[in-house]
Design an enzyme around this catalytic site. Structure first.
Site, short mmCIF file in Angstrom:
data_model
loop_
_atom_site.label_atom_id
_atom_site.label_comp_id
_atom_site.label_asym_id
_atom_site.label_seq_id
_atom_site.Cartn_x
_atom_site.Cartn_y
_atom_site.Cartn_z
CG PHE A 50 -12.61 -0.22 2.24
CD1 PHE A 50 -11.87 -0.98 3.14
CD2 PHE A 50 -12.27 -0.28 0.90
CE1 PHE A 50 -10.81 -1.79 2.72
CE2 PHE A 50 -11.21 -1.08 0.46
CZ PHE A 50 -10.49 -1.83 1.36
CG ASP A 66 -1.30 1.51 3.27
OD1 ASP A 66 -1.09 1.29 4.47
OD2 ASP A 66 -1.80 0.67 2.50
N GLY A 85 0.76 -1.24 0.00
CA GLY A 85 0.00 0.00 0.00
C GLY A 85 0.79 1.30 0.00
CG ASP A 132 -8.78 0.48 9.67
OD1 ASP A 132 -9.54 1.24 10.27
OD2 ASP A 132 -9.20 -0.49 9.02
P1 5GP Z 1 -5.00 -1.94 10.77
O1 5GP Z 1 -4.16 -3.07 11.28
O2 5GP Z 1 -4.52 -0.59 11.26
O3 5GP Z 1 -6.46 -2.15 11.09
O4 5GP Z 1 -4.95 -1.98 9.20
C1 5GP Z 1 -3.83 -1.53 8.54
C2 5GP Z 1 -3.75 -1.98 7.11
O5 5GP Z 1 -5.00 -2.34 6.57
C3 5GP Z 1 -3.23 -0.84 6.26
O6 5GP Z 1 -1.83 -0.86 6.19
C4 5GP Z 1 -3.89 -1.10 4.93
O7 5GP Z 1 -3.06 -1.92 4.16
C5 5GP Z 1 -5.17 -1.79 5.29
N1 5GP Z 1 -6.30 -0.85 5.33
C6 5GP Z 1 -6.83 -0.24 6.41
N2 5GP Z 1 -7.85 0.56 6.09
C7 5GP Z 1 -7.96 0.47 4.75
C8 5GP Z 1 -8.86 1.10 3.79
O8 5GP Z 1 -9.74 1.90 4.10
N3 5GP Z 1 -8.66 0.76 2.49
C9 5GP Z 1 -7.70 -0.12 2.09
N4 5GP Z 1 -7.60 -0.38 0.80
N5 5GP Z 1 -6.84 -0.72 2.96
C10 5GP Z 1 -6.99 -0.43 4.27
MG MG Z 2 -0.47 -1.21 4.65
#
Ligand code: 5GP
Ligand code: MG
Length: 166
Positions: A143, A91, A36, A94
Site C-alpha cells: 500500500f 495515479d 489521486g 492496482d
Molecule cells: P484498482 O481498481 O486498479 O485496483 O485500483 C485503482 C485505484 O485504487 C487507484 O486509482 C487508486 O486511487 C487506488 N489505489 C490502488 N492502490 C493504491 C495504493 O497503494 N495506495 C493508495 N493510496 N491508493 C491506491
Molecule cells: Mg485513482
C-alpha cells in the site's frame, strides 16, 4: 521511502517528453482522474508543450486500503469525447479494475484515440488485460502513500512515494 521526489521529477519529465512527441498535432484532451492523479497531472502537464485541453473527472472506488470492487459513476465529464484523442492521467493501476471499467465507459463515447498514462503500476496486483501507454513506475504490491496517494485522506501532499507500514 520507495521513490524519491527527485526520481519522480526525472521520470515525469521523460513521460512528458514522450507524450509531447506522440501527441503532437492531435490536440489531446487530458482527463485527470481525481483525487489521486492531481499531483502527477500538475507536474506532467506543466511540461506538455503542445496544444491540449485538460479536464477533471472523478470515479470513486477505493475505501481504506482495499479496493471495494465496485465503482461509482464517473462525474465531471462535460466535454464531448467523440473523435477526440484522449489521454487518461491516473495515479496508480492496482488490480486494474478501475481502469478497465473507465476505459469501457470512455470507449462508448467514441473517441478517435484512447491512451493511458499512470504514475504507478503494481504489476503483481494487475488482473485485467490493460494496455497502458505510459507507466511512470512499476512498484511492489504494497500500500502506497504520497504524491497524490492517500491513506484515509492523509498523505496526498507528500512529494515522494512511501510504503505504508502498519
Ligand atoms: P484498482 O481498481 O486498479 O485496483 O485500483 C485503482 C485505484 O485504487 C487507484 O486509482 C487508486 O486511487 C487506488 N489505489 C490502488 N492502490 C493504491 C495504493 O497503494 N495506495 C493508495 N493510496 N491508493 C491506491
Ligand atoms: Mg485513482
Amino acid at each position: 521511502m520507495l521513490i524519491s521526489a527527485e526520481q519522480i521529477r526525472a521520470r515525469v519529465s521523460e513521460l512528458a517528453q514522450q507524450i509531447n512527441r506522440d501527441m503532437a498535432g492531435k490536440n489531446p484532451l487530458f482527463l485527470v482522474m481525481l483525487n489521486g492523479a492531481f499531483m502527477f497531472a500538475a507536474d506532467l502537464l506543466k511540461q506538455i508543450n503542445i496544444p491540449c485541453e485538460i479536464s477533471f473527472v472523478k470515479y470513486a472506488s477505493y475505501c481504506g486500503t482495499q479496493s471495494s470492487g465496485r465503482l461509482n459513476k464517473l462525474i465531471g465529464l462535460k466535454e464531448s469525447l467523440r473523435d477526440r484523442c484522449i489521454v487518461i492521467l491516473e495515479d496508480i493501476v492496482d488490480s486494474g479494475l478501475t481502469m478497465s471499467r473507465l476505459l469501457d465507459e470512455i470507449k462508448a463515447k467514441k473517441p478517435a484515440e484512447l491512451h493511458v498514462a499512470t504514475c504507478a503500476l503494481k504489476p503483481e496486483a494487475l488482473n485485467s488485460e490493460l494496455e497502458l501507454d505510459y507507466v511512470g513506475f512499476s512498484l511492489p504490491n504494497v500500500f502506497l502513500v504520497g504524491y497524490g496517494l492517500d491513506y484515509g485522506g492523509y498523505g496526498r501532499n507528500l512529494e515522494a512515494i512511501y510504503e505504508l507500514k502498519s
